[in-house]
Design an enzyme around this catalytic site. Structure first.
Site, mmCIF file in Angstrom:
data_model
loop_
_atom_site.group_PDB
_atom_site.id
_atom_site.type_symbol
_atom_site.label_atom_id
_atom_site.label_comp_id
_atom_site.label_asym_id
_atom_site.label_seq_id
_atom_site.Cartn_x
_atom_site.Cartn_y
_atom_site.Cartn_z
ATOM 1 N N HIS A 37 1.043 -1.082 0.050
ATOM 2 C CA HIS A 37 -0.032 -0.104 -0.118
ATOM 3 C C HIS A 37 0.945 1.343 0.102
ATOM 4 C CE1 HIS A 37 -2.662 -2.959 2.393
ATOM 5 N NE2 HIS A 37 -3.549 -2.496 1.231
ATOM 6 N N GLN A 156 -9.134 -6.693 -10.380
ATOM 7 C CA GLN A 156 -9.704 -5.354 -10.196
ATOM 8 C C GLN A 156 -9.308 -4.381 -10.917
ATOM 9 O OE1 GLN A 156 -9.987 -4.495 -5.637
ATOM 10 N NE2 GLN A 156 -8.204 -3.415 -5.997
HETATM 11 P P1 AMP Z 1 -6.552 -3.847 -0.414
HETATM 12 O O1 AMP Z 1 -6.257 -2.851 0.955
HETATM 13 O O2 AMP Z 1 -5.949 -5.163 -0.082
HETATM 14 O O3 AMP Z 1 -7.983 -3.555 -0.987
HETATM 15 O O4 AMP Z 1 -5.577 -3.134 -1.337
HETATM 16 C C1 AMP Z 1 -5.594 -1.842 -1.767
HETATM 17 C C2 AMP Z 1 -4.898 -1.551 -2.862
HETATM 18 O O5 AMP Z 1 -3.513 -1.975 -2.384
HETATM 19 C C3 AMP Z 1 -5.236 -2.125 -4.006
HETATM 20 O O6 AMP Z 1 -5.020 -1.337 -5.364
HETATM 21 C C4 AMP Z 1 -3.996 -3.396 -4.129
HETATM 22 O O7 AMP Z 1 -4.032 -3.715 -5.372
HETATM 23 C C5 AMP Z 1 -3.014 -2.737 -3.348
HETATM 24 N N1 AMP Z 1 -2.081 -3.564 -3.179
HETATM 25 C C6 AMP Z 1 -2.257 -4.508 -2.117
HETATM 26 N N2 AMP Z 1 -1.269 -5.455 -1.953
HETATM 27 C C7 AMP Z 1 -0.168 -4.998 -2.768
HETATM 28 C C8 AMP Z 1 1.077 -5.275 -3.067
HETATM 29 N N3 AMP Z 1 1.618 -6.457 -2.372
HETATM 30 N N4 AMP Z 1 1.535 -4.798 -4.050
HETATM 31 C C9 AMP Z 1 1.305 -3.594 -4.754
HETATM 32 N N5 AMP Z 1 -0.067 -3.226 -4.695
HETATM 33 C C10 AMP Z 1 -0.772 -3.764 -3.475
#
Ligand code: AMP
Length: 295
Positions: A37, A156
């Site tokens: 994030h 997504q």
């Molecule tokens: P989430 O909180 O899991 O809904 O993720 C929020 C955003 O962070 C989304 O756009 C995810 O794709 C991105 N994200 C989560 N984990 C990662 C990661 N390991 N690398 C890059 N982006 C991430």
């Protein structure tokens, strides 16, 4: 960094900055922020004047059987991580603020057909409509902006891209590379729930995708054989239960029978009750920052 909990406060704050001609960067998340994030927030901070990180565990995208109530939460930690990564505003709305009539009172749903039916959509049929509905709401609140999404959730990102195009949101989307642990495991808020044994086994998912991508780079284009390669790697860890392993077109997300250099590899594997997803394409094999999976 300012923390805001109401839509009206956020709108007022954004309006002030917009009046000064500032560009707006939006990073929507469900919190329990980790370095993945943070990388999105850092990129937004490098490219935009005002960076907004939103943290909202959106009930619309969880099915009744899923982990909504146990989804990890840590508001103080999120505040520290977002501030350190360069966010100017942290939007932390409660359920009541986002859905005044409660989850059942939300009568509108934004859904993107076809792209939402495959892979994640097969086992989570209502997930993407719930996600699109809250992202559409956040886009409406933020107004014209650049929004940062991770390729970790590549499906997504593809779906949000289609939504932006189809509904003419004034939003520029930026897809950010996947951040991984040193052993290749894609960072995820859900990794915290892996037992020691499951954590040790979990990198097998990334390893399977890498093995198949490498096989493709050496000339193997049969998806049956590429999938068999992935299965062979996963089966070295008996506690990993495969949900799907796919080789798809990166735009249509349609499964392929013959792969080519643009193809993308996707997998979902359960370790006990923890369901992990990952994906990559040939370009990720060359990323210096992903030394762990390039070995
Ligand atoms: P989430 O909180 O899991 O809904 O993720 C929020 C955003 O962070 C989304 O756009 C995810 O794709 C991105 N994200 C989560 N984990 C990662 C990661 N390991 N690398 C890059 N982006 C991430």
């Amino acid at each position: 960094m300012k923390t805001l909990t109401t839509i009206s406060e956020l709108r007022a704050e954004i309006a002030q900055h917009r009046l000064q001609g500032q560009s707006i960067g939006l990073v929507p998340t469900m919190g329990y922020l980790h370095s993945g994030h943070a990388s999105l927030i850092e990129r937004a901070a490098a490219e935009c004047d005002l960076v907004i990180t939103t943290v909202f565990v959106n009930p619309l995208q969880f099915a009744a059987t899923e982990d909504l109530s146990s989804y990890p939460r840590d508001a103080p930690g999120d505040s520290r991580t977002a501030a350190a990564a360069g966010a100017d505003l942290l939007f932390l709305p409660g359920l009541q603020e986002m859905y005044p009539l409660g989850r059942e009172g939300v009568l509108t749903s934004v859904s993107v057909n076809e792209l939402s039916a495959v892979m994640e959509g097969e086992s989570r049929p209502t997930h993407f409509a719930g996600m699109c509905t809250v992202v559409a709401k956040l886009f409406n609140i933020a107004g014209p902006c650049t929004a940062y999404f991770g390729k970790k959730d590549f499906q997504q990102l593809a779906i949000v891209q289609a939504m932006v195009r189809d509904l003419s949101f004034d939003v520029e989307l930026v897809g950010c590379e996947i951040c991984r642990e040193p052993d290749g495991l894609a960072m995820s808020s859900r990794n915290v729930y892996l037992s020691t044994e499951q954590r040790a086994a979990a990198p097998v998912l990334a390893q399977a995708l890498v093995a198949a991508a490498r096989s493709l780079s050496r000339g193997e284009t049969s998806v049956d054989r590429l999938r068999a390669t992935m299965m062979d790697v996963i089966s070295t860890q008996a506690i990993g239960q495969v949900e799907y392993l796919e080789v798809v077109d990166p735009i249509t997300l349609r499964p392929l029978t013959q792969a080519d250099a643009r193809s993308r590899f996707f997998g979902a594997v359960r370790f006990g009750s923890v369901r992990l997803i990952d994906n990559l394409d040939l370009s990720e094999l060359d990323l210096d920052s992903n030394a762990a999976i390039s070995q």
